[in-house]
Scaffold this motif. Structure first.
Motif, PDB file in Angstrom:
ATOM      1  N   LYS A 173      38.970 -39.295 -24.618  1.00 32.09           N
ATOM      2  CA  LYS A 173      40.206 -38.965 -23.912  1.00 32.09           C
ATOM      3  C   LYS A 173      40.355 -37.472 -23.645  1.00 32.09           C
ATOM      4  O   LYS A 173      40.884 -37.056 -22.607  1.00 32.09           O
ATOM      5  CB  LYS A 173      41.408 -39.480 -24.711  1.00 32.09           C
ATOM      6  N   ASP A 174      39.871 -36.628 -24.572  1.00 33.48           N
ATOM      7  CA  ASP A 174      40.037 -35.191 -24.378  1.00 33.48           C
ATOM      8  C   ASP A 174      39.092 -34.632 -23.306  1.00 33.48           C
ATOM      9  O   ASP A 174      39.244 -33.486 -22.879  1.00 33.48           O
ATOM     10  CB  ASP A 174      39.847 -34.445 -25.699  1.00 33.48           C
ATOM     11  N   LEU A 175      38.134 -35.431 -22.867  1.00 31.76           N
ATOM     12  CA  LEU A 175      37.223 -34.991 -21.817  1.00 31.76           C
ATOM     13  C   LEU A 175      37.492 -35.684 -20.476  1.00 31.76           C
ATOM     14  O   LEU A 175      36.897 -35.317 -19.463  1.00 31.76           O
ATOM     15  CB  LEU A 175      35.758 -35.262 -22.220  1.00 31.76           C
ATOM     16  N   MET A 176      38.372 -36.680 -20.478  1.00 31.58           N
ATOM     17  CA  MET A 176      38.593 -37.483 -19.279  1.00 31.58           C
ATOM     18  C   MET A 176      39.124 -36.658 -18.114  1.00 31.58           C
ATOM     19  O   MET A 176      38.681 -36.809 -16.968  1.00 31.58           O
ATOM     20  CB  MET A 176      39.562 -38.637 -19.589  1.00 31.58           C
ATOM     21  N   GLU A 177      40.082 -35.767 -18.364  1.00 28.79           N
ATOM     22  CA  GLU A 177      40.646 -34.967 -17.273  1.00 28.79           C
ATOM     23  C   GLU A 177      39.570 -34.119 -16.607  1.00 28.79           C
ATOM     24  O   GLU A 177      39.504 -34.020 -15.376  1.00 28.79           O
ATOM     25  CB  GLU A 177      41.783 -34.075 -17.790  1.00 28.79           C
ATOM     26  N   GLY A 182      37.317 -32.025 -12.910  1.00 26.75           N
ATOM     27  CA  GLY A 182      36.451 -30.866 -13.065  1.00 26.75           C
ATOM     28  C   GLY A 182      37.129 -29.766 -13.857  1.00 26.75           C
ATOM     29  O   GLY A 182      38.292 -29.873 -14.260  1.00 26.75           O
ATOM     30  N   HIS A 183      36.402 -28.664 -14.097  1.00 28.88           N
ATOM     31  CA  HIS A 183      36.990 -27.536 -14.825  1.00 28.88           C
ATOM     32  C   HIS A 183      36.349 -26.235 -14.346  1.00 28.88           C
ATOM     33  O   HIS A 183      35.270 -26.225 -13.741  1.00 28.88           O
ATOM     34  CB  HIS A 183      36.794 -27.698 -16.336  1.00 28.88           C
ATOM     35  N   VAL A 184      37.044 -25.149 -14.637  1.00 28.34           N
ATOM     36  CA  VAL A 184      36.516 -23.820 -14.318  1.00 28.34           C
ATOM     37  C   VAL A 184      35.872 -23.249 -15.569  1.00 28.34           C
ATOM     38  O   VAL A 184      36.092 -23.733 -16.684  1.00 28.34           O
ATOM     39  CB  VAL A 184      37.633 -22.878 -13.808  1.00 28.34           C
ATOM     40  N   LYS A 185      35.095 -22.224 -15.391  1.00 24.02           N
ATOM     41  CA  LYS A 185      34.418 -21.579 -16.512  1.00 24.02           C
ATOM     42  C   LYS A 185      35.447 -21.025 -17.500  1.00 24.02           C
ATOM     43  O   LYS A 185      36.417 -20.383 -17.104  1.00 24.02           O
ATOM     44  CB  LYS A 185      33.522 -20.455 -15.993  1.00 24.02           C
ATOM     45  N   GLY A 186      35.254 -21.321 -18.787  1.00 20.65           N
ATOM     46  CA  GLY A 186      36.139 -20.812 -19.826  1.00 20.65           C
ATOM     47  C   GLY A 186      37.406 -21.605 -19.999  1.00 20.65           C
ATOM     48  O   GLY A 186      38.300 -21.195 -20.739  1.00 20.65           O
ATOM     49  N   ALA A 187      37.530 -22.764 -19.334  1.00 24.66           N
ATOM     50  CA  ALA A 187      38.752 -23.563 -19.434  1.00 24.66           C
ATOM     51  C   ALA A 187      38.967 -24.075 -20.855  1.00 24.66           C
ATOM     52  O   ALA A 187      40.096 -24.244 -21.302  1.00 24.66           O
ATOM     53  CB  ALA A 187      38.703 -24.729 -18.451  1.00 24.66           C
ATOM     54  N   PHE A 188      37.888 -24.309 -21.572  1.00 24.03           N
ATOM     55  CA  PHE A 188      37.978 -24.770 -22.957  1.00 24.03           C
ATOM     56  C   PHE A 188      36.651 -24.452 -23.627  1.00 24.03           C
ATOM     57  O   PHE A 188      35.673 -24.055 -22.979  1.00 24.03           O
ATOM     58  CB  PHE A 188      38.292 -26.274 -23.034  1.00 24.03           C
ATOM     59  N   THR A 189      36.613 -24.621 -24.926  1.00 22.96           N
ATOM     60  CA  THR A 189      35.395 -24.336 -25.682  1.00 22.96           C
ATOM     61  C   THR A 189      34.253 -25.201 -25.164  1.00 22.96           C
ATOM     62  O   THR A 189      34.371 -26.425 -25.092  1.00 22.96           O
ATOM     63  CB  THR A 189      35.617 -24.611 -27.181  1.00 22.96           C
ATOM     64  N   LYS A 191      43.657 -30.323  -9.174  1.00 23.74           N
ATOM     65  CA  LYS A 191      43.569 -29.007  -9.800  1.00 23.74           C
ATOM     66  C   LYS A 191      42.607 -29.129 -10.982  1.00 23.74           C
ATOM     67  O   LYS A 191      42.835 -29.919 -11.903  1.00 23.74           O
ATOM     68  CB  LYS A 191      44.933 -28.528 -10.286  1.00 23.74           C
ATOM     69  N   LYS A 192      41.535 -28.378 -10.930  1.00 21.29           N
ATOM     70  CA  LYS A 192      40.577 -28.388 -12.022  1.00 21.29           C
ATOM     71  C   LYS A 192      41.217 -27.886 -13.316  1.00 21.29           C
ATOM     72  O   LYS A 192      42.165 -27.087 -13.268  1.00 21.29           O
ATOM     73  CB  LYS A 192      39.371 -27.517 -11.679  1.00 21.29           C
ATOM     74  N   VAL A 193      40.709 -28.338 -14.420  1.00 22.00           N
ATOM     75  CA  VAL A 193      41.206 -27.876 -15.713  1.00 22.00           C
ATOM     76  C   VAL A 193      40.972 -26.366 -15.810  1.00 22.00           C
ATOM     77  O   VAL A 193      39.861 -25.875 -15.620  1.00 22.00           O
ATOM     78  CB  VAL A 193      40.484 -28.594 -16.871  1.00 22.00           C
ATOM     79  N   GLY A 194      42.055 -25.627 -16.078  1.00 19.18           N
ATOM     80  CA  GLY A 194      41.975 -24.177 -16.194  1.00 19.18           C
ATOM     81  C   GLY A 194      42.117 -23.441 -14.877  1.00 19.18           C
ATOM     82  O   GLY A 194      42.155 -22.196 -14.862  1.00 19.18           O
ATOM     83  N   ALA A 195      42.224 -24.168 -13.758  1.00 18.86           N
ATOM     84  CA  ALA A 195      42.342 -23.517 -12.444  1.00 18.86           C
ATOM     85  C   ALA A 195      43.797 -23.211 -12.141  1.00 18.86           C
ATOM     86  O   ALA A 195      44.717 -23.832 -12.680  1.00 18.86           O
ATOM     87  CB  ALA A 195      41.752 -24.394 -11.350  1.00 18.86           C
ATOM     88  N   SER A 196      44.021 -22.251 -11.239  1.00 17.76           N
ATOM     89  CA  SER A 196      45.381 -21.877 -10.855  1.00 17.76           C
ATOM     90  C   SER A 196      45.769 -22.407  -9.483  1.00 17.76           C
ATOM     91  O   SER A 196      46.939 -22.367  -9.110  1.00 17.76           O
ATOM     92  CB  SER A 196      45.511 -20.343 -10.846  1.00 17.76           C
ATOM     93  N   LYS A 197      44.813 -22.890  -8.727  1.00 17.65           N
ATOM     94  CA  LYS A 197      45.129 -23.398  -7.396  1.00 17.65           C
ATOM     95  C   LYS A 197      44.560 -24.804  -7.211  1.00 17.65           C
ATOM     96  O   LYS A 197      43.607 -25.222  -7.887  1.00 17.65           O
ATOM     97  CB  LYS A 197      44.580 -22.474  -6.315  1.00 17.65           C
ATOM     98  N   GLU A 198      45.175 -25.509  -6.250  1.00 20.95           N
ATOM     99  CA  GLU A 198      44.756 -26.878  -5.969  1.00 20.95           C
ATOM    100  C   GLU A 198      43.776 -26.905  -4.799  1.00 20.95           C
ATOM    101  O   GLU A 198      43.711 -25.962  -4.005  1.00 20.95           O
ATOM    102  CB  GLU A 198      45.974 -27.754  -5.644  1.00 20.95           C
ATOM    103  N   GLU A 199      43.028 -27.980  -4.708  1.00 17.52           N
ATOM    104  CA  GLU A 199      42.124 -28.174  -3.578  1.00 17.52           C
ATOM    105  C   GLU A 199      42.280 -29.599  -3.056  1.00 17.52           C
ATOM    106  O   GLU A 199      42.528 -30.534  -3.827  1.00 17.52           O
ATOM    107  CB  GLU A 199      40.680 -27.900  -3.975  1.00 17.52           C
ATOM    108  N   LEU A 200      42.159 -29.752  -1.741  1.00 19.94           N
ATOM    109  CA  LEU A 200      42.313 -31.055  -1.108  1.00 19.94           C
ATOM    110  C   LEU A 200      40.992 -31.817  -1.122  1.00 19.94           C
ATOM    111  O   LEU A 200      39.930 -31.238  -0.876  1.00 19.94           O
ATOM    112  CB  LEU A 200      42.792 -30.913   0.340  1.00 19.94           C
ATOM    113  N   VAL A 201      41.060 -33.096  -1.419  1.00 21.30           N
ATOM    114  CA  VAL A 201      39.892 -33.974  -1.326  1.00 21.30           C
ATOM    115  C   VAL A 201      40.312 -35.258  -0.617  1.00 21.30           C
ATOM    116  O   VAL A 201      41.476 -35.677  -0.704  1.00 21.30           O
ATOM    117  CB  VAL A 201      39.297 -34.307  -2.713  1.00 21.30           C
TER     118      VAL A 201
END
Length: 464
Positions: free
Chosen positions: A206-210, A215-222, A266-276
């Motif tokens: 569950k902690d990896l599902m998001e 997706g995530h940005v660099k440094g979003a989590f350990t 919005k990727k985990v740790g990102a500040s902006k959204e992207e359209l898909v």
């Protein structure tokens, strides 16, 4: 498909061609005229008409030669012979060559119109039957194998729903082919050239599902040492399939709902959204409404996803599909492993039909794989069946159909007054089998070696 059926008139007499054209001026057809056999061949080859009105006496080649050529090449058009030299013998000969009707000159407008209309109607009905057969008699559909009525209903729903952007919610027991269904929808859809990205919500912590979805940005989590695209971004321009969506964390369901409504992530740790741009298909082996009522699944998300529901039937309810699938897997695995297996014995087929298949198609697939790997024969026999199928009664000689403490059902086919009508004997046999199987009609059908639909149809006839 043409707006009007095309009719080719092959007549060397210009005056007669004008008369026939006048006869047909009010008919809803596209009438084309030519005066020679060679030019007729060119027209038929380039744009085959629905009907050909063929004069036998042509200036270059005989009309019989044109008809023989059309039949030899297999052009899908009907032919009506027109000739002033008509006789019964010629009519019979032309019918043998493939002509559908015969007009002897002179004839009036009513005779020509009636003959042409009848021919066009036969052609139309033939097309309807062909389309019906291709739709309702198919025993496979993309990666599905099955010809049962319940599977035909699934195929039709996919055909209807796939071209739209509507979200599809697939339900069914584990092993019924929910991912196969999702892939079929994708292949039938307008985004079939885009990616098909499946993600199993029950197989990811569950902690990896998001991160897996968005997706995530660099440094979003350990451990996030680099930016990573999620399934939603990878599916851009195609289909995102969320399998076992009932396992998704409640908080993440809120983010998924927002994604479906806005089309942005919005990727985990990102500040902006992207359209898909993705087509959503989801699946679960649970009852989604039960999950909603239990508070484990968001009601608003359920109604957002459940636009087009598709329920996959369990294998035990698919009748002869069990044998169709078993034969398919047997051929496949025998070829892969270099084994000699060709088909199933009657005893093995009966056991496969009687088994309840809690693991559905996936379990059947594993059973056939087991048989092929551990045995080598041309026919799958009762003794080849692995547990628990080897505990199912078989009609194989030397193996009892039922326990020794329970008498086998018998059918009396005569009495003191002589032999009784077959319909009565048949009804007694069916009713005894149903009673013996505690009302389980598929089991009774397997014992009687008939399709369950046969028993349902006969029971209905008895009550009418």
């Amino acid at each position: 498909m043409r707006d009007k059926p095309k009719v080719l008139l092959i007549e060397d007499s210009a005056s007669l061609a004008a008369v026939y054209s006048e006869y047909l001026i009010d008919e809803a057809i596209e009438l084309i005229h030519t005066d020679s056999g060679l030019s007729a061949k060119e027209i038929i080859a380039s744009d085959t008409p629905e009907v050909v009105l063929l004069d036998l006496k042509l200036p270059d080649i005989p009309g019989e030669e044109v008809l023989e050529w059309m039949q030899r090449e297999g052009f899908p058009c009907e032919t009506i012979i027109i000739t002033a030299h008509g006789s019964v013998d010629i009519a019979v000969e032309m019918m043998h060559l493939g002509a559908k009707d015969f007009l002897q000159k002179p004839f009036d407008a009513r005779r020509l119109i009636t003959t042409l209309r009848n021919t066009l109607e036969r052609n139309r009905l033939h097309d309807i039957v062909s389309n019906f057969s291709s739709t309702f008699e198919r025993d496979h559909y993309h990666n599905f194998i099955g010809a049962s009525l319940s599977m035909h209903a699934v195929y039709q729903t996919i055909d209807a729903a796939a071209p739209s952007k509507a979200t599809v919610f697939i339900t069914g027991e584990s092993g019924t082919g929910k991912e196969v269904c999702a892939e079929a929808i994708h292949r039938q859809s307008r985004c079939k050239d885009g990616p098909f990205i499946p993600i199993n919500c029950g197989a990811i912590p569950k902690d990896l599902m998001e991160s897996e979805i968005f997706g995530h940005v660099k440094g979003a989590f350990t451990g996030a040492v680099a930016e990573r695209k999620g399934a939603a971004s990878l599916a851009d321009g195609g289909t995102l399939f969320l399998d076992e969506i009932g396992e998704m964390d409640f908080d993440l369901q809120t983010k998924l709902l927002r994604f479906i409504q806005s089309g942005s992530i919005k990727k985990v740790g990102a500040s902006k959204e992207e359209l898909v741009n993705v087509r959503f298909i989801c699946a679960t082996n649970r009852d989604p409404l039960d999950e909603v009522n239990a508070g484990r699944f968001r009601e608003d998300l359920y109604y957002r996803l459940n636009v087009v529901p598709i329920h996959l039937p369990p294998l035990r309810d698919r009748g002869d599909d069990i044998i169709l699938l078993a034969q398919h897997f047997l051929t496949l695995y025998a070829e892969e492993d270099g084994k000699d297996f060709k088909h199933l014995s009657t005893e093995a087929e009966m056991c496969l039909r009687l088994f309840q298949w809690p693991g559905n198609v996936r379990q059947l697939q594993n059973v056939i794989r087991n048989i092929v790997v551990l045995n080598n024969d041309e026919i799958v026999k009762y003794e080849h069946l692995p547990p628990p199928l080897d505990t199912i009664p078989s009609r194989k000689p030397g193996i009892s159909n039922h326990s020794t403490t329970e008498p086998e059902p018998t059918v009396n086919i005569s009495n003191a007054d002589g032999i009784r009508p077959l319909s009565i004997v048949e009804r007694e046999a069916i009713e005894q089998a149903i009673v013996y199987c505690d009302g389980n009609i598929p089991k009774a059908a397997a014992l009687l070696d008939v399709s369950p639909s046969t028993i349902y149809r006969k029971k209905q006839a008895w009550t009418d």
